[in-house]
Design an enzyme around this catalytic site. Sequence first.
Site, PDB file in Angstrom:
ATOM      1  N   SER A  87     -26.547  24.410  -4.261  1.00  0.00           N
ATOM      2  CA  SER A  87     -26.346  23.995  -2.612  1.00  0.00           C
ATOM      3  C   SER A  87     -27.423  23.028  -2.450  1.00  0.00           C
ATOM      4  O   SER A  87     -27.297  22.352  -1.298  1.00  0.00           O
ATOM      5  CB  SER A  87     -26.670  25.260  -1.905  1.00  0.00           C
ATOM      6  OG  SER A  87     -28.087  25.853  -2.052  1.00  0.00           O
TER       7      SER A  87
ATOM      8  N   LYS B   9     -32.918  26.436   1.709  1.00  0.00           N
ATOM      9  CA  LYS B   9     -32.022  25.279   2.550  1.00  0.00           C
ATOM     10  C   LYS B   9     -32.983  24.341   3.405  1.00  0.00           C
ATOM     11  O   LYS B   9     -34.392  24.423   3.196  1.00  0.00           O
ATOM     12  CB  LYS B   9     -31.188  26.026   3.695  1.00  0.00           C
ATOM     13  CG  LYS B   9     -30.203  27.149   2.968  1.00  0.00           C
ATOM     14  CD  LYS B   9     -28.981  26.761   2.290  1.00  0.00           C
ATOM     15  CE  LYS B   9     -28.171  27.532   1.722  1.00  0.00           C
ATOM     16  NZ  LYS B   9     -27.246  27.242   0.597  1.00  0.00           N
TER      17      LYS B   9
END
Length: 270
Positions: free
Chosen positions: A117, A173
Site C-alpha cells: 500500500s 499510511k
Amino acid sequence: RGSSSDNDVKKEEDIASNNRSSHHYHRRELSSFLNLPPNVTPKNVILTLRPNYPLIKELERDWPVEIRLSDVPLLIPRSIYYRRVVLGTLLASTLLLSIGIITPANVLSAYYVPSQSMIPTIMPGDTLLVEKVTKKLTSLKKGEMIMFYPPNRLIEIERSQGVVVPPKQAFVKRVVAVPGDTVEVLKGITYVNGLRVEETSARENVAATTTLPTDSWTIPEIVLDSNSVFVLGDNPARSVDSRCWGTLPLKNIIGRPIYRIGPFNRIGSF
C-alpha cells in the site's frame, strides 16, 4: 543583488527553489558556491532560505527566512536530520528511563511492513523504526507518515472478506487531512478543502494482480473533528485506507516512522 563593497549585501534568492535544491552545503561550501568576491565576508551575505523537507513543529516558522551566511551553522540532508532525531529521542528516552517515567516500548519500536500500500516509499518487507514520543508533543501535519492500530471499521471490513486482523496489528499510511479540514471522496478520489489530493501512483511498480474497487468508494463531505485524521496509501490502487473505512481516531496512532532499518540493502531514511 550586491557588489564588492564591504558595506553592500549580496543576496541569493531562494536557493532551495531552483535546480540546486537537491544539494546541501556547509558554510564554507556555500561561500565557495556563491563565488563571493575576496572583499565580501560571510557577514555581508544574506541568504533567503526555506527547508526542502518537513521539520518538527518546534522548528517550523513562516518561510522563507533571511539569515546572514555567517550565522548558518550547517544545512543538513534529510537522512542526517532523522538520524539526529533518533539520537535525540534515544538520549531523552534514556534520561526518562533512568528516572522511571517511561519504558522502552513507549519510545521506539520496530515494525515489519508486508503490504504494497505504500509503494514506492515503503516496499513489502521493509522494517520501520517508529518513535512514539513526539505524537504526544506535536500536532500531526499533512504529508507525514504514521503507524497506527486498525480502527473498528477497518477490522469489520477485513473480517467481512474472511481476513482476521488482530487489534494490535500495525498499519502505515500518510496523513492527507487534519482536524478542521473538509474531506470528500468521490469514486476513490479524495478532495481536501475542495482540492484533489495528488496521490502517488505506483501501478507500474506493482505486479499485474487485481486492484481494489476504489471507484465504489465514496464519502460525503465531512469536517474532521479534533480527534481524527484522514490517511491514504502512496499506492492508491492497492491501499485500503480512509477512502474505504473513514477517519482514523488519533488514539489509534502508534507513532511516526523515522527510519528504515531493514532489509540491509534499504537501510536509510525515506
